[in-house]
Write a protein that holds these residues in place. Sequence first.
Motif, PDB file in Angstrom:
ATOM      1  N   THR A  82      -2.464  22.455  -4.853  1.00 35.81           N
ATOM      2  CA  THR A  82      -3.215  21.710  -3.840  1.00 35.81           C
ATOM      3  C   THR A  82      -4.330  20.892  -4.477  1.00 35.81           C
ATOM      4  N   GLN A  83      -4.954  21.430  -5.519  1.00 34.52           N
ATOM      5  CA  GLN A  83      -5.979  20.665  -6.241  1.00 34.52           C
ATOM      6  C   GLN A  83      -5.374  19.402  -6.844  1.00 34.52           C
ATOM      7  N   GLN A  84      -4.171  19.523  -7.390  1.00 36.07           N
ATOM      8  CA  GLN A  84      -3.510  18.332  -7.933  1.00 36.07           C
ATOM      9  C   GLN A  84      -3.163  17.340  -6.822  1.00 36.07           C
ATOM     10  N   PHE A  85      -2.752  17.863  -5.692  1.00 33.39           N
ATOM     11  CA  PHE A  85      -2.359  17.015  -4.565  1.00 33.39           C
ATOM     12  C   PHE A  85      -3.513  16.139  -4.075  1.00 33.39           C
ATOM     13  N   ILE A  86      -4.696  16.709  -3.910  1.00 30.49           N
ATOM     14  CA  ILE A  86      -5.786  15.934  -3.306  1.00 30.49           C
ATOM     15  C   ILE A  86      -6.275  14.815  -4.214  1.00 30.49           C
ATOM     16  N   ARG A  87      -5.883  14.861  -5.492  1.00 24.74           N
ATOM     17  CA  ARG A  87      -6.297  13.796  -6.428  1.00 24.74           C
ATOM     18  C   ARG A  87      -5.311  12.627  -6.456  1.00 24.74           C
ATOM     19  N   GLN A  88      -4.243  12.731  -5.681  1.00 23.04           N
ATOM     20  CA  GLN A  88      -3.211  11.687  -5.697  1.00 23.04           C
ATOM     21  C   GLN A  88      -3.607  10.519  -4.774  1.00 23.04           C
ATOM     22  N   PRO A  89      -3.049   9.331  -5.035  1.00 22.28           N
ATOM     23  CA  PRO A  89      -3.329   8.177  -4.159  1.00 22.28           C
ATOM     24  C   PRO A  89      -2.924   8.469  -2.715  1.00 22.28           C
ATOM     25  N   HIS A  90      -3.709   7.928  -1.778  1.00 25.05           N
ATOM     26  CA  HIS A  90      -3.414   8.175  -0.356  1.00 25.05           C
ATOM     27  C   HIS A  90      -2.512   7.065   0.191  1.00 25.05           C
ATOM     28  N   ASP A  91      -1.311   6.981  -0.400  1.00 29.68           N
ATOM     29  CA  ASP A  91      -0.375   5.922  -0.024  1.00 29.68           C
ATOM     30  C   ASP A  91       0.921   6.460   0.584  1.00 29.68           C
ATOM     31  N   GLY A  92       0.981   7.781   0.807  1.00 24.25           N
ATOM     32  CA  GLY A  92       2.172   8.357   1.411  1.00 24.25           C
ATOM     33  C   GLY A  92       3.269   8.728   0.439  1.00 24.25           C
ATOM     34  N   TYR A  93       3.036   8.525  -0.852  1.00 24.89           N
ATOM     35  CA  TYR A  93       4.076   8.835  -1.836  1.00 24.89           C
ATOM     36  C   TYR A  93       3.894  10.200  -2.492  1.00 24.89           C
ATOM     37  N   THR A  94       2.831  10.899  -2.139  1.00 24.50           N
ATOM     38  CA  THR A  94       2.677  12.296  -2.528  1.00 24.50           C
ATOM     39  C   THR A  94       2.297  13.066  -1.271  1.00 24.50           C
ATOM     40  N   LEU A  95       3.114  14.048  -0.932  1.00 25.31           N
ATOM     41  CA  LEU A  95       2.894  14.873   0.249  1.00 25.31           C
ATOM     42  C   LEU A  95       2.728  16.324  -0.167  1.00 25.31           C
ATOM     43  N   LEU A  96       2.249  17.135   0.746  1.00 24.23           N
ATOM     44  CA  LEU A  96       2.022  18.561   0.477  1.00 24.23           C
ATOM     45  C   LEU A  96       2.681  19.395   1.554  1.00 24.23           C
ATOM     46  N   LEU A  97       3.342  20.469   1.142  1.00 29.78           N
ATOM     47  CA  LEU A  97       3.756  21.475   2.107  1.00 29.78           C
ATOM     48  C   LEU A  97       2.555  22.392   2.323  1.00 29.78           C
ATOM     49  N   ALA A  98       1.848  22.160   3.409  1.00 22.69           N
ATOM     50  CA  ALA A  98       0.678  22.973   3.738  1.00 22.69           C
ATOM     51  C   ALA A  98       1.138  24.302   4.323  1.00 22.69           C
ATOM     52  N   THR A  99       0.417  25.371   4.004  1.00 21.42           N
ATOM     53  CA  THR A  99       0.794  26.699   4.482  1.00 21.42           C
ATOM     54  C   THR A  99      -0.436  27.450   4.971  1.00 21.42           C
ATOM     55  N   SER A 100      -0.181  28.474   5.771  1.00 18.39           N
ATOM     56  CA  SER A 100      -1.272  29.300   6.273  1.00 18.39           C
ATOM     57  C   SER A 100      -2.009  29.997   5.137  1.00 18.39           C
ATOM     58  N   SER A 101      -1.276  30.413   4.110  1.00 16.80           N
ATOM     59  CA  SER A 101      -1.922  31.113   2.995  1.00 16.80           C
ATOM     60  C   SER A 101      -2.953  30.226   2.301  1.00 16.80           C
ATOM     61  N   THR A 102      -2.505  29.051   1.886  1.00 18.65           N
ATOM     62  CA  THR A 102      -3.379  28.169   1.111  1.00 18.65           C
ATOM     63  C   THR A 102      -4.400  27.457   1.985  1.00 18.65           C
ATOM     64  N   ASN A 103      -3.971  26.971   3.139  1.00 19.12           N
ATOM     65  CA  ASN A 103      -4.813  26.069   3.917  1.00 19.12           C
ATOM     66  C   ASN A 103      -5.591  26.738   5.046  1.00 19.12           C
ATOM     67  N   SER A 104      -5.269  27.998   5.353  1.00 24.04           N
ATOM     68  CA  SER A 104      -6.052  28.726   6.358  1.00 24.04           C
ATOM     69  C   SER A 104      -6.792  29.902   5.765  1.00 24.04           C
ATOM     70  N   ALA A 105      -6.129  30.655   4.885  1.00 14.90           N
ATOM     71  CA  ALA A 105      -6.729  31.879   4.356  1.00 14.90           C
ATOM     72  C   ALA A 105      -7.592  31.640   3.123  1.00 14.90           C
ATOM     73  N   ASN A 106      -7.103  30.822   2.199  1.00 11.53           N
ATOM     74  CA  ASN A 106      -7.816  30.674   0.921  1.00 11.53           C
ATOM     75  C   ASN A 106      -9.263  30.222   1.044  1.00 11.53           C
ATOM     76  N   PRO A 107      -9.618  29.352   1.983  1.00 18.63           N
ATOM     77  CA  PRO A 107     -11.026  28.966   2.091  1.00 18.63           C
ATOM     78  C   PRO A 107     -11.959  30.148   2.331  1.00 18.63           C
ATOM     79  N   TYR A 108     -11.431  31.270   2.827  1.00 20.73           N
ATOM     80  CA  TYR A 108     -12.258  32.453   3.066  1.00 20.73           C
ATOM     81  C   TYR A 108     -12.039  33.537   2.011  1.00 20.73           C
ATOM     82  N   LEU A 109     -10.961  33.405   1.245  1.00 19.97           N
ATOM     83  CA  LEU A 109     -10.673  34.392   0.202  1.00 19.97           C
ATOM     84  C   LEU A 109     -11.305  34.031  -1.135  1.00 19.97           C
ATOM     85  N   TYR A 110     -11.443  32.739  -1.390  1.00 25.71           N
ATOM     86  CA  TYR A 110     -11.988  32.250  -2.655  1.00 25.71           C
ATOM     87  C   TYR A 110     -13.363  31.624  -2.421  1.00 25.71           C
TER      88      TYR A 110
END
Length: 327
Positions: A82-110
């Motif tokens: 996910t860290q690599q993903f957010i550094r990519q150009p915002h042109d629609g050519y790099t997408l992320l499979l967002a998940t509950s683990s990474t995108n909901s839980a991790n902000p409170y676990l780390y």
Amino acid sequence: MNKHKRIFLGLCASAVALATTLSAPAAFAQAYPQKPIRLIVPWPAGGATDSVGRAVAEALRVQLGQSVIVDNIAGAGGNIGTQQFIRQPHDGYTLLLATSSTNSANPYLYKRTGFDPIKDFTPVASLAVIPSVMVVAAASPYKTPADIVSAARAKPGSLSYGSGGVGNSAHLAGELFKSVARIDAIHVPYKGSSPALTDVMAGQLDYMLDTGAYGQIKGGKIRAIAVASDKRHPMLPGVPTFDELGIKGMHMNAWYGLAAPAGTPSAVVDRLNAAVQTAFRTGDLGKRLADIGAEVRPGDAASFAAFWKSELDRYAGLVKLTGASLD
């Protein structure tokens, strides 16, 4: 050239520039995509998350007419990819499979995830949820969750459960079960769900609460004894919910969605969302997800953004309840 003519020509130039600016997003969206798309799946190959990612990649390939390359970048509960993903150009050519683990839980676990859970993402489309299922080895003596509770209370700390990594949905589900059942059990994290399930099959782990075990359950390699949902799962009609067994508060699932980097043009987001919705309606995306135990959740980008926010709020309470931490 007189003064009035210069003013007139200047106004014409400004109008042309404005028209070009206003038409640029629409033109870009109409042309998009013109090259292959990269889909970052921040978890290892194999398991439910990878299966969802590959099903979505194939659906987008069919709908958009461009290759969609799955890039598994695992580590730190999905944070590294996910860290690599957010550094990519915002042109629609790099997408992320967002998940509950990474995108909901991790902000409170780390203490530091390396990304902002809201500001660094553009929600594109919700995809599915998969309820957690408690599984044991086919030859396990445990027939119900009550059997596990009894054994754990008889010898605190003697039982073990596995997960696909510290902080993922199986870990949180395991900690939630410990909390509501008031037992002690040892958490054994793996690098992905597949090796953990292998050790459940072999009897090296006593149990696991996982979202990616439906194939092994169907194959008879492991046995499901309870579903962590408010209703029975259509693939497992004979398996009761925890609620039915008198164990209240055991509701746990993994959610999956498609995201783009923050700042991605709304026209591109709309194009991607439309491709996903069409794939659900006319393609086999829904069937492929259902085959791995998922309940499809189609919707527009705005509804997915609202759901994403609500899940952040829910996981804040869940992580606090379980006491789970990665720092």
